[in-house]
Design a protein around this motif. Structure first.
Motif, PDB file in Angstrom:
ATOM      1  N   PRO B  57       0.823  -1.209   0.000  1.00 16.39           N
ATOM      2  CA  PRO B  57       0.000   0.000   0.000  1.00 16.39           C
ATOM      3  C   PRO B  57       0.857   1.260   0.000  1.00 16.39           C
ATOM      4  N   THR B  58       0.303   2.302  -0.566  1.00 11.57           N
ATOM      5  CA  THR B  58       0.958   3.604  -0.654  1.00 11.57           C
ATOM      6  C   THR B  58       0.786   4.345   0.660  1.00 11.57           C
ATOM      7  N   VAL B  59       1.876   4.887   1.189  1.00 13.20           N
ATOM      8  CA  VAL B  59       1.765   5.664   2.428  1.00 13.20           C
ATOM      9  C   VAL B  59       2.061   7.153   2.225  1.00 13.20           C
ATOM     10  N   ALA B  60       2.738   7.500   1.139  1.00 12.10           N
ATOM     11  CA  ALA B  60       3.014   8.923   0.890  1.00 12.10           C
ATOM     12  C   ALA B  60       3.281   9.147  -0.589  1.00 12.10           C
ATOM     13  N   ILE B  61       2.936  10.344  -1.043  1.00 12.80           N
ATOM     14  CA  ILE B  61       3.137  10.731  -2.445  1.00 12.80           C
ATOM     15  C   ILE B  61       3.625  12.171  -2.493  1.00 12.80           C
ATOM     16  N   GLU B  62       4.613  12.410  -3.357  1.00 10.70           N
ATOM     17  CA  GLU B  62       4.918  13.778  -3.786  1.00 10.70           C
ATOM     18  C   GLU B  62       4.890  13.753  -5.305  1.00 10.70           C
ATOM     19  N   SER B  63       4.121  14.645  -5.915  1.00 13.64           N
ATOM     20  CA  SER B  63       4.038  14.570  -7.378  1.00 13.64           C
ATOM     21  C   SER B  63       3.887  15.947  -7.998  1.00 13.64           C
ATOM     22  N   THR B  64       4.294  16.015  -9.247  1.00 17.63           N
ATOM     23  CA  THR B  64       4.249  17.252 -10.026  1.00 17.63           C
ATOM     24  C   THR B  64       3.610  16.955 -11.372  1.00 17.63           C
ATOM     25  N   PHE B  65       2.669  17.797 -11.757  1.00 11.32           N
ATOM     26  CA  PHE B  65       1.980  17.655 -13.047  1.00 11.32           C
ATOM     27  C   PHE B  65       2.482  18.781 -13.937  1.00 11.32           C
ATOM     28  N   SER B  66       3.173  18.428 -15.021  1.00 11.68           N
ATOM     29  CA  SER B  66       3.795  19.485 -15.804  1.00 11.68           C
ATOM     30  C   SER B  66       3.174  19.713 -17.185  1.00 11.68           C
ATOM     31  N   ALA B  67       2.424  18.762 -17.702  1.00  9.26           N
ATOM     32  CA  ALA B  67       1.738  18.977 -18.987  1.00  9.26           C
ATOM     33  C   ALA B  67       0.560  18.018 -19.051  1.00  9.26           C
ATOM     34  N   PRO B  68      -0.522  18.434 -19.700  1.00  8.87           N
ATOM     35  CA  PRO B  68      -1.707  17.573 -19.744  1.00  8.87           C
ATOM     36  C   PRO B  68      -1.571  16.464 -20.788  1.00  8.87           C
ATOM     37  N   LEU B  69      -2.245  15.358 -20.535  1.00  9.75           N
ATOM     38  CA  LEU B  69      -2.421  14.303 -21.537  1.00  9.75           C
ATOM     39  C   LEU B  69      -3.858  14.391 -22.030  1.00  9.75           C
ATOM     40  N   VAL B  70      -4.063  14.034 -23.286  1.00 12.97           N
ATOM     41  CA  VAL B  70      -5.421  14.094 -23.843  1.00 12.97           C
ATOM     42  C   VAL B  70      -5.820  12.732 -24.407  1.00 12.97           C
ATOM     43  N   TYR B  71      -7.103  12.585 -24.721  1.00 13.24           N
ATOM     44  CA  TYR B  71      -7.616  11.348 -25.302  1.00 13.24           C
ATOM     45  C   TYR B  71      -6.870  11.061 -26.606  1.00 13.24           C
ATOM     46  N   GLY B  72      -6.377   9.861 -26.721  1.00  9.82           N
ATOM     47  CA  GLY B  72      -5.633   9.481 -27.918  1.00  9.82           C
ATOM     48  C   GLY B  72      -4.134   9.436 -27.669  1.00  9.82           C
ATOM     49  N   ASP B  73      -3.686  10.097 -26.599  1.00 14.46           N
ATOM     50  CA  ASP B  73      -2.262   9.989 -26.256  1.00 14.46           C
ATOM     51  C   ASP B  73      -1.927   8.585 -25.775  1.00 14.46           C
ATOM     52  N   VAL B  74      -0.669   8.220 -25.930  1.00 17.20           N
ATOM     53  CA  VAL B  74      -0.152   7.038 -25.252  1.00 17.20           C
ATOM     54  C   VAL B  74       0.791   7.545 -24.167  1.00 17.20           C
ATOM     55  N   ALA B  75       0.570   7.081 -22.935  1.00 15.50           N
ATOM     56  CA  ALA B  75       1.410   7.472 -21.800  1.00 15.50           C
ATOM     57  C   ALA B  75       2.528   6.450 -21.656  1.00 15.50           C
ATOM     58  N   VAL B  76       3.765   6.920 -21.673  1.00 18.92           N
ATOM     59  CA  VAL B  76       4.904   6.041 -21.403  1.00 18.92           C
ATOM     60  C   VAL B  76       5.260   6.225 -19.931  1.00 18.92           C
ATOM     61  N   VAL B  77       4.991   5.198 -19.137  1.00 18.06           N
ATOM     62  CA  VAL B  77       5.203   5.288 -17.690  1.00 18.06           C
ATOM     63  C   VAL B  77       6.528   4.612 -17.358  1.00 18.06           C
ATOM     64  N   GLU B  78       7.439   5.359 -16.746  1.00 21.37           N
ATOM     65  CA  GLU B  78       8.720   4.796 -16.340  1.00 21.37           C
ATOM     66  C   GLU B  78       8.771   4.638 -14.828  1.00 21.37           C
ATOM     67  N   LEU B  79       9.189   3.467 -14.415  1.00 19.52           N
ATOM     68  CA  LEU B  79       9.223   3.114 -12.993  1.00 19.52           C
ATOM     69  C   LEU B  79      10.670   2.885 -12.565  1.00 19.52           C
ATOM     70  N   ASN B  80      11.065   3.549 -11.482  1.00 15.79           N
ATOM     71  CA  ASN B  80      12.376   3.326 -10.878  1.00 15.79           C
ATOM     72  C   ASN B  80      12.203   3.104  -9.380  1.00 15.79           C
ATOM     73  N   VAL B  81      13.253   2.627  -8.747  1.00 19.35           N
ATOM     74  CA  VAL B  81      13.246   2.526  -7.294  1.00 19.35           C
ATOM     75  C   VAL B  81      14.243   3.562  -6.778  1.00 19.35           C
ATOM     76  N   GLU B  82      13.776   4.426  -5.894  1.00 18.02           N
ATOM     77  CA  GLU B  82      14.658   5.488  -5.397  1.00 18.02           C
ATOM     78  C   GLU B  82      15.343   5.100  -4.091  1.00 18.02           C
ATOM     79  N   ARG B  83      14.671   4.266  -3.298  1.00 20.44           N
ATOM     80  CA  ARG B  83      15.236   3.934  -2.002  1.00 20.44           C
ATOM     81  C   ARG B  83      14.511   2.725  -1.425  1.00 20.44           C
ATOM     82  N   MET B  84      15.235   1.891  -0.667  1.00 22.28           N
ATOM     83  CA  MET B  84      14.611   0.766   0.037  1.00 22.28           C
ATOM     84  C   MET B  84      14.956   0.875   1.507  1.00 22.28           C
ATOM     85  N   GLY B  85      13.952   0.693   2.351  1.00 20.53           N
ATOM     86  CA  GLY B  85      14.184   0.621   3.795  1.00 20.53           C
ATOM     87  C   GLY B  85      13.972  -0.813   4.239  1.00 20.53           C
ATOM     88  N   LYS B  86      13.699  -0.995   5.537  1.00 22.83           N
ATOM     89  CA  LYS B  86      13.484  -2.347   6.059  1.00 22.83           C
ATOM     90  C   LYS B  86      12.231  -2.969   5.419  1.00 22.83           C
TER      91      LYS B  86
END
Lengths: 140, 140, 140, 140
Positions: B57-86
């Motif tokens: 489950p998600t416990v916190a989010i920080e996010s920035t929206f910099s440009a809109p997507l519209v119907y017909g766009d394809v979103a390329v979602v890139e996933l990285n890991v920034e940090r791991m704790g216990k």
């Protein structure tokens, strides 16, 4: 205390783990935001968008999820205004579950008043400053 | 570069202003997260939840929206890991529109491995450390 | 007249053509169905599902879409019962837009009372027969 | 055989009873409909709506739900054309779960080609007749 709106958690709001799907918390916030316009603004949010061609798109979010909501809960969404800039409004949201008041979610959502047609920022006029001022500093 | 997943913007993803409804960006991120499990994890995310009774489950989010997507766009979602704790994993997401690579959204999403039945944190074992390590520090 | 429930058309209910996305009409019906349980049933629909492990999954639909709803409309959803069998209940729904009463949608939705754990039909007992009888033949 | 499109059942597609929320079946159908346009039509459905200002709103549905889908299933959506009128196209949909081919859902969805700006019917021209004819009578 800010503006509050009750939202029933519906049959489809949960995910495969049986708790409210986390993007849905932002939908609950937006529903409260629309309800605030319905209750206090010169025009409803649909009229703002369709007739005045203005909107408050979200540009940044910071949020914390502290307890899950489940199907059958009622979410009490509280809306405050944390800060106003020339075109920007920073809203604070807190979501509590109605049965015991437990805080489940809080967020700071930064929006900017824009022209829907150009997506360019527009300065908040007196009417909107006055609308949002009543929610400024109301957080307990 | 991290794990990427293409997601079509569908007919119902837009809002009354004609752009992708902002909570939907987090849904695009979750779809990519599930696709990463399908492509690389010992078990799929549905199996993790249903059979192992574990989840992130998600416990916190920080996010920035910099440009809109519209119907017909394809979103390329890139996933990285920034940090791991216990027990925690901080994922970094970036969403670009496919037609020109424009960055539309970025987020840091903190999750915690929990038992679905108790909702208590569980330490990441070697299997999951190894899974997420391949996405650690891959951001360009 | 049957049971009615008002549902605001929200910012995300519309599609890329600017009208309510057609699957969303069935969601409006389900929201009214849940509201009927909240107002009249021995237990709420969430309690029926979670505590009694019973549900009314949909097995068949016939529906007609006669006018579009748009963002800002309020949908007045009317629920009736058209027929009861041993385990089945056929609900009739009509959705009108509040501003002028125009009929936008009507549907006949056949459901069956089942055990959530086995998904097998269960006979409607006196309590549920009595609950639904009050909506039988109430259609004008 | 008609056009088929695989759709993953996502984390948020289920309801409080743990199975796919029934309105979501129509969303799966629409996703396949859009994929058919992407694969075979002169323009994509987003371009049809935005650039040509045309659309195929749904005017009637008959559907049967025969088995539930759960989180982790892949839905194989098959699209056929059952009949074409002057402006109308009747689509047939069948949804099977991929792991064993079990039929879960079937629907006859009647749509009408309209101008988005007037919502009035428009006659299907040779281009669209030809597009849909390839799906006519392909049902096994």
């Amino acid at each position: 205390m800010g503006f509050t709106s009750d939202q029933k958690i519906r049959f489809d709001d949960v995910d495969g783990a049986g708790i409210v799907y986390y993007p849905q918390y932002f939908h609950l916030c937006h529903a409260a935001f629309e309800d605030f316009f319905d209750s206090a603004a010169p025009v409803s949010y649909p009229e703002l968008v369709r007739d005045r061609r203005l909107g408050f798109p979200t540009v940044a979010i910071e949020s914390t999820f502290s307890a899950p909501l489940v199907y059958g809960d009622v979410a009490v969404v509280e809306l405050n205004v944390e800060r106003m800039g020339k075109s920007s409004v920073v809203f604070g949201y807190e979501i509590r579950r109605k049965r015991d008041g437990l805080l489940c979610f809080s967020a700071r959502v930064t929006t900017v008043l824009v022209s829907i047609d150009t997506m360019k920022p527009i300065a908040l006029d007196a009417e909107y400053r006055s609308l949002f001022e009543r929610l400024l500093g109301t957080k307990k």
